[in-house]
Design an enzyme around this catalytic site. Structure first.
Site, mmCIF file in Angstrom:
data_model
loop_
_atom_site.group_PDB
_atom_site.id
_atom_site.type_symbol
_atom_site.label_atom_id
_atom_site.label_comp_id
_atom_site.label_asym_id
_atom_site.label_seq_id
_atom_site.Cartn_x
_atom_site.Cartn_y
_atom_site.Cartn_z
ATOM 1 N N CYS A 135 43.726 49.266 29.486
ATOM 2 C CA CYS A 135 43.468 48.033 28.829
ATOM 3 C C CYS A 135 42.522 47.892 27.851
ATOM 4 O O CYS A 135 41.687 48.835 27.571
ATOM 5 C CB CYS A 135 42.644 47.131 29.990
ATOM 6 S SG CYS A 135 42.155 45.391 29.355
ATOM 7 N N GLY A 187 44.553 46.096 33.446
ATOM 8 C CA GLY A 187 45.187 45.384 32.269
ATOM 9 C C GLY A 187 44.779 43.891 32.268
ATOM 10 O O GLY A 187 44.566 43.420 33.335
ATOM 11 N N GLU A 188 45.165 43.489 31.123
ATOM 12 C CA GLU A 188 44.835 42.009 30.812
ATOM 13 C C GLU A 188 46.441 41.367 30.709
ATOM 14 O O GLU A 188 46.835 41.375 29.655
ATOM 15 C CB GLU A 188 44.089 41.696 29.419
ATOM 16 C CG GLU A 188 43.976 40.301 28.894
ATOM 17 C CD GLU A 188 43.578 39.382 29.793
ATOM 18 O OE1 GLU A 188 42.583 39.565 30.791
ATOM 19 O OE2 GLU A 188 44.098 38.384 29.891
ATOM 20 N N CYS A 245 35.723 45.802 28.608
ATOM 21 C CA CYS A 245 34.589 45.323 29.366
ATOM 22 C C CYS A 245 33.726 46.385 30.013
ATOM 23 O O CYS A 245 34.432 47.396 30.456
ATOM 24 C CB CYS A 245 35.047 44.259 30.396
ATOM 25 S SG CYS A 245 36.092 43.171 30.005
ATOM 26 N N CYS A 261 38.917 48.017 40.153
ATOM 27 C CA CYS A 261 39.946 48.068 39.077
ATOM 28 C C CYS A 261 40.088 49.333 38.131
ATOM 29 O O CYS A 261 38.778 49.671 37.739
ATOM 30 C CB CYS A 261 39.738 46.791 38.118
ATOM 31 S SG CYS A 261 40.620 46.842 36.554
ATOM 32 N N CYS A 282 47.605 43.375 44.990
ATOM 33 C CA CYS A 282 46.653 43.439 43.697
ATOM 34 C C CYS A 282 47.405 44.313 42.785
ATOM 35 O O CYS A 282 47.632 45.333 42.750
ATOM 36 C CB CYS A 282 45.257 43.775 43.675
ATOM 37 S SG CYS A 282 44.339 43.845 42.412
ATOM 38 N N SER A 296 37.660 35.456 34.246
ATOM 39 C CA SER A 296 36.493 36.448 34.516
ATOM 40 C C SER A 296 35.386 35.983 33.412
ATOM 41 O O SER A 296 35.429 36.169 32.422
ATOM 42 C CB SER A 296 37.060 37.744 34.185
ATOM 43 O OG SER A 296 37.876 38.056 35.041
ATOM 44 N N LEU A 297 34.607 35.316 34.249
ATOM 45 C CA LEU A 297 33.337 34.743 33.124
ATOM 46 C C LEU A 297 32.166 35.854 33.106
ATOM 47 O O LEU A 297 31.872 36.142 31.926
ATOM 48 C CB LEU A 297 32.877 33.331 33.819
ATOM 49 C CG LEU A 297 32.041 32.476 32.948
ATOM 50 C CD1 LEU A 297 32.717 32.336 31.365
ATOM 51 C CD2 LEU A 297 31.664 31.388 33.569
ATOM 52 N N HIS A 298 31.464 36.081 34.206
ATOM 53 C CA HIS A 298 30.610 37.001 34.297
ATOM 54 C C HIS A 298 29.106 36.817 33.647
ATOM 55 O O HIS A 298 28.042 37.584 33.901
ATOM 56 C CB HIS A 298 30.962 38.648 34.085
ATOM 57 C CG HIS A 298 32.143 38.786 34.622
ATOM 58 N ND1 HIS A 298 32.617 38.680 35.969
ATOM 59 C CD2 HIS A 298 33.336 39.267 34.048
ATOM 60 C CE1 HIS A 298 33.815 39.108 36.299
ATOM 61 N NE2 HIS A 298 34.340 39.537 35.209
ATOM 62 N N CYS A 309 33.801 47.940 33.819
ATOM 63 C CA CYS A 309 35.262 48.069 34.086
ATOM 64 C C CYS A 309 35.708 49.514 34.025
ATOM 65 O O CYS A 309 35.860 49.885 32.902
ATOM 66 C CB CYS A 309 36.169 46.834 33.603
ATOM 67 S SG CYS A 309 37.914 47.374 34.113
ATOM 68 N N SER A 367 44.759 36.643 36.996
ATOM 69 C CA SER A 367 43.212 36.493 36.482
ATOM 70 C C SER A 367 43.143 37.137 34.826
ATOM 71 O O SER A 367 43.825 38.164 34.514
ATOM 72 C CB SER A 367 42.377 37.662 37.180
ATOM 73 O OG SER A 367 41.015 37.812 36.773
ATOM 74 N N ASN A 421 31.329 46.554 41.768
ATOM 75 C CA ASN A 421 31.741 47.534 42.364
ATOM 76 C C ASN A 421 31.368 48.789 41.403
ATOM 77 O O ASN A 421 31.834 48.884 40.366
ATOM 78 C CB ASN A 421 33.323 47.560 42.349
ATOM 79 C CG ASN A 421 33.938 48.201 43.608
ATOM 80 O OD1 ASN A 421 33.243 48.832 44.481
ATOM 81 N ND2 ASN A 421 35.170 48.390 43.676
ATOM 82 N N GLU A 466 47.528 51.747 38.975
ATOM 83 C CA GLU A 466 47.065 51.725 40.155
ATOM 84 C C GLU A 466 47.466 50.046 40.921
ATOM 85 O O GLU A 466 47.708 49.118 40.369
ATOM 86 C CB GLU A 466 45.534 51.394 40.315
ATOM 87 C CG GLU A 466 44.877 52.371 39.792
ATOM 88 C CD GLU A 466 43.368 52.603 39.904
ATOM 89 O OE1 GLU A 466 42.888 53.531 39.569
ATOM 90 O OE2 GLU A 466 42.865 51.326 40.096
HETATM 91 N N1 SAH Z 1 42.100 41.669 32.888
HETATM 92 C C1 SAH Z 1 41.913 40.703 33.819
HETATM 93 C C2 SAH Z 1 42.463 41.084 35.303
HETATM 94 C C3 SAH Z 1 42.267 42.602 35.799
HETATM 95 S S1 SAH Z 1 40.427 42.473 36.201
HETATM 96 C C4 SAH Z 1 40.444 40.093 34.107
HETATM 97 O O1 SAH Z 1 39.476 40.733 33.443
HETATM 98 O O2 SAH Z 1 40.313 39.207 34.743
HETATM 99 C C5 SAH Z 1 40.353 41.841 37.472
HETATM 100 C C6 SAH Z 1 38.777 41.511 37.953
HETATM 101 O O3 SAH Z 1 38.139 42.534 38.265
HETATM 102 C C7 SAH Z 1 38.133 40.635 36.661
HETATM 103 O O4 SAH Z 1 37.434 39.722 37.276
HETATM 104 C C8 SAH Z 1 37.223 41.743 36.385
HETATM 105 O O5 SAH Z 1 36.129 41.277 35.465
HETATM 106 C C9 SAH Z 1 36.805 42.484 37.503
HETATM 107 N N2 SAH Z 1 36.394 43.589 37.872
HETATM 108 C C10 SAH Z 1 36.559 44.899 36.715
HETATM 109 N N3 SAH Z 1 35.584 45.818 36.911
HETATM 110 C C11 SAH Z 1 34.828 45.604 38.027
HETATM 111 C C12 SAH Z 1 33.889 46.184 38.940
HETATM 112 N N4 SAH Z 1 33.334 47.387 38.490
HETATM 113 N N5 SAH Z 1 33.273 45.494 39.885
HETATM 114 C C13 SAH Z 1 33.330 44.188 40.223
HETATM 115 N N6 SAH Z 1 34.534 43.623 39.434
HETATM 116 C C14 SAH Z 1 35.137 44.247 38.604
HETATM 117 FE FE1 SF4 Z 2 40.562 44.868 31.016
HETATM 118 FE FE2 SF4 Z 2 39.957 43.186 32.846
HETATM 119 FE FE3 SF4 Z 2 38.870 45.503 32.926
HETATM 120 FE FE4 SF4 Z 2 38.095 43.688 31.276
HETATM 121 S S1 SF4 Z 2 37.602 43.603 33.227
HETATM 122 S S2 SF4 Z 2 38.471 45.907 30.654
HETATM 123 S S3 SF4 Z 2 39.851 42.621 30.546
HETATM 124 S S4 SF4 Z 2 40.942 44.992 33.131
#
Ligand code: SAH
Ligand code: SF4
Length: 384
Positions: free
Chosen positions: A121, A189-190, A125, A370, A114, A244-246, A128, A221, A327, A94
């Protein structure tokens, strides 16, 4: 049959070698390079200053773009576009283009793409959509660059369109800017798990003789892989880092981001402190706000305490927190925080001296989070 050579995967030297091997004069490589990265040619037929035989040989033996667009979604306001691309081996990725108009008149108009760095990935997480599907493979540098070029081409066409172009329906919304202004490496992806190819792509994207976008307009990111953060600190390109701390503690973060069990917060923070010391650059922390999970006032206090040590020697805060209401992903138990909870959380961070912004996710109505489009469309066999 030998597969076609992917032109976007070649360095300039490799392209020169290929064309020299075909008996072409040296300057042809410069011309092809210019067509690919500056004139945004989608196929050799467009490379009008090349001899016809060379164009034909390029068309027969090489590939300009590894991406086939198989699905497009636009948000209701026309400001967010999401594409599903099929790669040569059938996997899908995407890419999202976001158009930010200048509502303030302060010259803040932006065109941000983006991009993805992996098909899937491996980090898993829990909130995600990409993480749920697992990793298929790393993207090549050419497949990463191709997403940028596709977005740039779309923008260029939307401006110049005079006829019945598909882009024209929203071209009235595009005022001054018809070129990309920013890139966020926040798609599928990471990036730190596909480091070399991601950086090869970023070098081409920033090379003044290729695409030529300023590194300061690019943000990578990461889920927080310390070795990647350290390596990034040594790169000459001044690309922005987002982490991405969360969650502010290991118990909660390990539940949401399984990679935290391998690289706990203290290790990530250590790498970030080294990054800041080496680059003197501010780091962004992403915090996807999930109702009742990570959005309580107590966690805001804990987050402020965690980030407070990130100060420059002169006392300025070297970080910024992006609070992003989650999201929601279909069939996932996690829900976005309420605006009230987000505002309260932000207020506590502010009282703790931590700068932050509450951002709305773009393109909620088109699954622009994502990995969500791929999940909805399935394996990409459904076409539109
Ligand atoms: N893998 C990397 C970059 C891709 S994800 C990372 O994790 O940082 C990009 C961002 O989208 C990250 O901050 C991730 O935590 C966030 N993300 C993934 N799924 C999401 C969702 N459902 N709602 C909000 N943010 C989300
Ligand atoms: Fe991979 Fe980033 Fe999604 Fe985590 S948030 S699964 S690191 S793409």
């Amino acid at each position: 049959m030998t597969p076609p050579v992917s032109l976007l995967d070649l360095t300039r030297e490799q392209l020169a070698d290929l064309l020299a091997g075909w008996g072409q004069p040296c300057f042809r490589a410069d011309q092809v390079w210019d067509w690919l990265y500056r004139k945004l040619a989608a196929e050799p037929g467009e490379m009008t200053n090349l001899p016809k035989e060379l164009r034909e040989r390029l068309a027969a033996e090489t590939r300009c773009s590894p991406l086939e667009r198989i699905y497009e979604q636009r948000s209701g306001d026309g400001q967010t576009l999401k594409w599903l691309f099929r790669l040569p081996d059938g996997l899908t990725i995407e890419t999202v283009l976001m158009l930010y108009d200048d509502v303030t008149g302060a010259g803040r108009e932006r065109r941000t793409v983006c991009i993805s760095t992996q098909a899937g990935c491996a980090m898993g997480c829990v909130f995600c959509a990409t993480g749920q599907a697992g990793l298929a493979r790393n993207l090549t540098a050419g497949e990463i660059v191709a997403q940028v070029l596709a977005a740039a081409r779309w923008l260029a066409n939307s401006e110049s369109a005079n006829g019945e172009s598909a882009n024209q329906r929203i071209s009235y919304q595009l005022s001054a800017i018809s070129h990309l202004t920013n890139i966020v490496v926040m798609g599928m992806g990471e990036p730190m798990a596909n480091y070399d190819r991601t950086w090869a792509a970023l070098r081409t994207i920033t090379d003044p003789d290729a695409f030529g976008l300023g590194a300061r307009h690019i943000t990578v990111s990461t889920v927080g892989l310390p070795q990647g953060i350290r390596k990034m600190a040594t790169e000459p390109l001044q690309i922005n880092l987002a982490v991405s701390l969360h969650a502010p503690n290991d118990a909660l973060r390990s539940k949401l981001l399984p990679v935290n069990q391998r690289y706990p917060i203290a290790e990530v923070m250590l790498a970030i402190r080294e990054y800041i010391a080496a680059t003197n650059r501010r780091v962004t922390f992403e915090y996807a706000m999930m109702a009742g999970i990570n959005d309580t006032p107590e966690l805001a206090v804990e987050l402020a305490a965690l980030l407070r040590p990130l100060r420059s020697p002169t006392g300025g805060m070297m970080c910024h927190v992006n609070l992003i209401p989650l999201n929601p992903v279909a069939e996932s138990p996690y829900q976005p925080s309420t605006p009230q909870a987000a505002a309260r959380f932000q207020q506590i961070l502010e009282q703790g001296g931590i700068p932050s912004t509450v951002r709305m996710r773009r393109g909620i109505d088109i699954d622009a989070g994502c990995g969500q489009l791929r999940r909805r469309v399935g394996d990409g066999t459904e076409r539109r």
